[in-house]
Design a protein around this motif. Structure first.
Motif, mmCIF file in Angstrom:
data_model
loop_
_atom_site.group_PDB
_atom_site.id
_atom_site.type_symbol
_atom_site.label_atom_id
_atom_site.label_comp_id
_atom_site.label_asym_id
_atom_site.label_seq_id
_atom_site.Cartn_x
_atom_site.Cartn_y
_atom_site.Cartn_z
ATOM 1 N N ARG A 8 37.755 43.602 29.283
ATOM 2 C CA ARG A 8 38.168 43.637 30.688
ATOM 3 C C ARG A 8 36.970 43.554 31.628
ATOM 4 N NH1 ARG A 8 37.777 46.819 34.674
ATOM 5 N NH2 ARG A 8 36.632 48.330 33.410
ATOM 6 N N ARG A 9 35.861 44.138 31.237
ATOM 7 C CA ARG A 9 34.690 44.180 32.109
ATOM 8 C C ARG A 9 34.151 42.779 32.393
ATOM 9 N NH1 ARG A 9 31.415 49.532 29.781
ATOM 10 N NH2 ARG A 9 33.185 50.959 30.022
ATOM 11 N N ASP A 10 34.262 41.890 31.430
ATOM 12 C CA ASP A 10 33.819 40.515 31.647
ATOM 13 C C ASP A 10 34.915 39.675 32.299
ATOM 14 O OD1 ASP A 10 31.429 41.204 30.398
ATOM 15 O OD2 ASP A 10 32.122 40.557 28.427
ATOM 16 N N ALA A 11 36.155 39.869 31.861
ATOM 17 C CA ALA A 11 37.258 39.042 32.358
ATOM 18 C C ALA A 11 37.523 39.284 33.840
ATOM 19 C CB ALA A 11 38.521 39.314 31.544
ATOM 20 N N SER A 12 37.418 40.534 34.292
ATOM 21 C CA SER A 12 37.675 40.811 35.708
ATOM 22 C C SER A 12 36.616 40.163 36.592
ATOM 23 C CB SER A 12 37.718 42.316 35.953
ATOM 24 O OG SER A 12 36.465 42.918 35.674
ATOM 25 N N ALA A 13 35.388 40.034 36.074
ATOM 26 C CA ALA A 13 34.340 39.356 36.841
ATOM 27 C C ALA A 13 34.634 37.862 36.954
ATOM 28 C CB ALA A 13 32.983 39.588 36.182
ATOM 29 N N VAL A 14 35.073 37.234 35.866
ATOM 30 C CA VAL A 14 35.418 35.812 35.901
ATOM 31 C C VAL A 14 36.623 35.575 36.807
ATOM 32 C CG1 VAL A 14 36.183 33.853 34.487
ATOM 33 C CG2 VAL A 14 34.443 35.420 33.610
ATOM 34 N N ALA A 15 37.526 36.565 36.871
ATOM 35 C CA ALA A 15 38.704 36.431 37.735
ATOM 36 C C ALA A 15 38.303 36.272 39.199
ATOM 37 C CB ALA A 15 39.610 37.652 37.574
ATOM 38 N N VAL A 16 37.139 36.793 39.577
ATOM 39 C CA VAL A 16 36.668 36.641 40.956
ATOM 40 C C VAL A 16 36.517 35.166 41.313
ATOM 41 C CG1 VAL A 16 34.684 37.014 42.471
ATOM 42 C CG2 VAL A 16 35.549 38.889 41.071
ATOM 43 N N VAL A 17 35.920 34.382 40.418
ATOM 44 C CA VAL A 17 35.729 32.952 40.675
ATOM 45 C C VAL A 17 37.081 32.235 40.720
ATOM 46 C CG1 VAL A 17 34.680 30.833 39.819
ATOM 47 C CG2 VAL A 17 33.464 32.994 39.577
ATOM 48 N N ILE A 18 37.973 32.567 39.785
ATOM 49 C CA ILE A 18 39.286 31.910 39.743
ATOM 50 C C ILE A 18 40.083 32.192 41.011
ATOM 51 C CG2 ILE A 18 41.491 31.843 38.515
ATOM 52 C CD1 ILE A 18 39.922 32.453 35.952
ATOM 53 N N PHE B 113 38.066 45.026 43.491
ATOM 54 C CA PHE B 113 37.095 43.989 43.844
ATOM 55 C C PHE B 113 37.707 42.584 43.799
ATOM 56 C CE2 PHE B 113 33.379 41.358 43.566
ATOM 57 C CZ PHE B 113 32.361 42.062 44.189
ATOM 58 N N PRO B 114 38.303 42.136 42.676
ATOM 59 C CA PRO B 114 38.831 40.757 42.638
ATOM 60 C C PRO B 114 39.914 40.500 43.686
ATOM 61 C CG PRO B 114 38.702 41.680 40.430
ATOM 62 C CD PRO B 114 38.487 42.811 41.380
ATOM 63 N N LEU B 115 40.789 41.485 43.893
ATOM 64 C CA LEU B 115 41.882 41.299 44.845
ATOM 65 C C LEU B 115 41.359 41.129 46.266
ATOM 66 C CD1 LEU B 115 44.935 41.169 45.201
ATOM 67 C CD2 LEU B 115 44.946 43.651 45.470
ATOM 68 N N PHE B 116 40.321 41.899 46.626
ATOM 69 C CA PHE B 116 39.793 41.807 47.986
ATOM 70 C C PHE B 116 38.937 40.556 48.176
ATOM 71 C CE2 PHE B 116 41.624 45.777 48.858
ATOM 72 C CZ PHE B 116 41.589 45.942 50.240
ATOM 73 N N VAL B 117 38.336 40.053 47.108
ATOM 74 C CA VAL B 117 37.693 38.739 47.199
ATOM 75 C C VAL B 117 38.748 37.688 47.527
ATOM 76 C CG1 VAL B 117 36.531 36.931 45.883
ATOM 77 C CG2 VAL B 117 35.756 39.286 45.682
ATOM 78 N N PHE B 118 39.865 37.764 46.858
ATOM 79 C CA PHE B 118 40.978 36.825 47.070
ATOM 80 C C PHE B 118 41.475 36.886 48.516
ATOM 81 C CE2 PHE B 118 45.613 35.813 46.026
ATOM 82 C CZ PHE B 118 45.383 34.442 45.996
ATOM 83 N N ILE B 119 41.700 38.095 49.001
ATOM 84 C CA ILE B 119 42.203 38.257 50.372
ATOM 85 C C ILE B 119 41.174 37.777 51.382
ATOM 86 C CG2 ILE B 119 42.855 39.987 52.088
ATOM 87 C CD1 ILE B 119 44.155 41.579 49.825
ATOM 88 N N ALA B 120 39.891 38.076 51.144
ATOM 89 C CA ALA B 120 38.839 37.653 52.068
ATOM 90 C C ALA B 120 38.757 36.140 52.148
ATOM 91 C CB ALA B 120 37.499 38.240 51.621
ATOM 92 N N VAL B 121 38.850 35.462 50.995
ATOM 93 C CA VAL B 121 38.789 33.998 50.980
ATOM 94 C C VAL B 121 39.966 33.411 51.756
ATOM 95 C CG1 VAL B 121 38.960 31.964 49.510
ATOM 96 C CG2 VAL B 121 37.472 33.835 48.853
#
Length: 359
Positions: A276-286, A66-74
């Motif tokens: 990890r469950r919380d940190a990976s979600a915050v990584a989406v914003v970063i 999820f976080p990686l594909f948010v990054f690529i999409a942006v």
């Protein structure tokens, strides 16, 4: 939220869900090709495969990337905006770069909350479905294997020892239950065998010896049999190593508290999973902010150059993440620090890139 914000947000979310959808389709096709022989061998119907396996597999793989594909999409849709000079037009119209970030903040936070809720409740339920299916039809799991030399702490002062435990018959030999207070043994029950009573949720012993200690004085008495109601069940003896992935966050908290009380090894790994469950979600914003800062500048290489830079940064994030996890699980690094350190480092990178972005 103005018309421009909605325009950027639609591009953001549309690109992300399209990319993650393509990923899921490709992953499912590859997974089917790998497991097709197992499906055919087990005579599974299409309905069983979809509703007993892929309903659990899809959330698992989506949350993983999820976080990686948010990054690529942006990076992808922002670089297209920059290539078509739309960002230059926005800045020329008097819209500040900070104001332009509003839609990215909204999209990043929405996806952050979505992943946060998924990691805490949805994905663990999905992993439970997926693991149960794989154990039944795919993996060669030997649940009949006997367990030797069991030593457990089941509460603050009670310890249980079993020489051999048979999970098929729920039977153990060489059973010993000891109670220790202030480092002094004051109670011991010894039995040649015990058997689990699934109806009453107790352990039934055969002939047993109960010893009580008061300083140097010892009292012993022999019992024909007894029923032990203790916080220990057969499931506690045969739990798998990936059990934490199938627990919701409230269940995981209770599991950590129990394992900590028992003095179990590998507590750091449990805390890493929890944080990890919380940190990976915050990584989406970063990663959203990093992606926007990188792709907002119009360059000669266009989207290709932006994607290449994004892949390098994404790979660096994953490497740092894996190193910190390993240092925590195998070493002495605090799980909280290990999980949040990559976010802190790349948060600083995001701040630096946003300051240097075109204004």
């Amino acid at each position: 939220m103005r018309k421009l914000d909605w325009y950027i947000l639609r591009k953001f979310l549309g690109t992300f869900f399209y990319a993650i959808g393509i990923l899921i389709v490709i992953t499912v096709v590859i997974d089917i090709s790998e497991k097709l022989d197992d499906f055919v061998k087990s005579h599974l119907s299409v309905k069983q495969i979809i509703f007993e396996y892929y309903i659990g597999f899809i959330p698992h793989i989506a949350a993983l990337l999820f976080p990686l594909f948010v990054f690529i999409a942006v990076i992808f849709f922002t670089s297209r905006l920059a290539y078509r000079s739309e960002i230059i037009a926005m800045l020329s119209a008097g819209i500040s770069f900070r104001r332009m970030l509003r839609a990215y903040w909204v999209g990043g936070v929405l996806l952050c909350v979505l992943l946060w809720a998924g990691n805490r409740w949805v994905v663990p339920h999905a992993d439970r479905i997926r693991d149960a299916f794989e154990d039944k039809y795919v993996n060669d799991v030997d649940e009949s294997k006997q367990i030797s030399n069991v030593h457990l702490r089941i509460d603050s002062f009670t310890y249980v020892t079993m020489y051999v435990y048979d999970p098929i018959y729920k039977y153990a030999s060489g059973f010993k239950l000891e109670k220790i207070r202030n480092q002094d043994l004051y109670y011991r029950l010894e039995a040649q065998n015990v058997r689990w009573d699934s109806t009453h949720k107790t352990w039934n012993t055969g002939p047993c010896v109960v010893r009580t200690f008061n300083g140097l004085q010892e009292t012993a008495r022999q019992l024909a049999d007894t029923n032990l109601k203790i916080p220990l069940s057969p499931e506690d003896l045969i739990q798998r190593s990936n059990i934490t992935e199938t627990l919701t966050t409230p269940e995981l908290n209770a599991y950590i508290a129990r394992e900590k009380l028992r003095g179990s090894e590998g507590i750091n790994a449990l805390y890493v999973e929890k944080y990890r469950r919380d940190a990976s979600a915050v990584a989406v914003v970063i990663l959203t902010l990093i992606g926007m800062a990188i792709a907002s500048r119009k360059v000669r290489g266009g989207s290709g150059l932006h994607l290449a830079i994004g892949i390098v940064i994404g790979s660096a994030y994953i490497v740092v993440l894996q190193f910190s996890y390993t240092f925590s699980i195998k070493g002495n690094l605090s799980p909280f620090v290990a999980v949040w350190l990559p976010n802190v480092l790349f948060g600083a990178v995001a701040f630096a890139l946003l300051r240097r972005a075109p204004k």
